[in-house]
Enzyme design. Sequence first.
Site, PDB file in Angstrom:
ATOM      1  N   GLY A  41       0.814  -1.212   0.000  1.00  0.00           N
ATOM      2  CA  GLY A  41       0.000   0.000   0.000  1.00  0.00           C
ATOM      3  C   GLY A  41       0.847   1.263   0.000  1.00  0.00           C
ATOM      4  O   GLY A  41       1.783   1.407  -0.788  1.00  0.00           O
ATOM      5  N   ASP A  72      -5.037  -4.085  -8.838  1.00  0.00           N
ATOM      6  CA  ASP A  72      -5.017  -4.525 -10.236  1.00  0.00           C
ATOM      7  C   ASP A  72      -4.264  -3.516 -11.100  1.00  0.00           C
ATOM      8  O   ASP A  72      -3.554  -3.892 -12.039  1.00  0.00           O
ATOM      9  CB  ASP A  72      -6.437  -4.702 -10.770  1.00  0.00           C
TER      10      ASP A  72
END
Length: 110
Positions: A41, A72
Amino acid sequence: FPSHDTADLLRMPATQIDWQKPLHLEHSHVPLPGILIVTKGAKGSTAYAGGIVINTEAVKPAEIIDTSGAGDGYVAGFIYGFLKNSGDVEKAMKAGSAYAARKLSHLGAN
């Protein structure tokens, strides 16, 4: 992408992994992929490739509107960057992060 068996071997809390060292799975009979990318992240990503550890910082979007599709987007950007840069993993990771940041800055996964 890892198989189901490999994924079971890789499941462990992130706090138990030293991200600065190569990843070793003792007693594993399942071969690891040639490149393993761990996305973290906002903390960036780490690649394990050929015994080398590569860390990159996350590209920060101006504003986070929606997280849908960011993972994605990272994968798509990584593949694009990997092919465009003749297999340069670090450049591919940066391309993945840049595209994920772009996905974060607007509503929806497309």
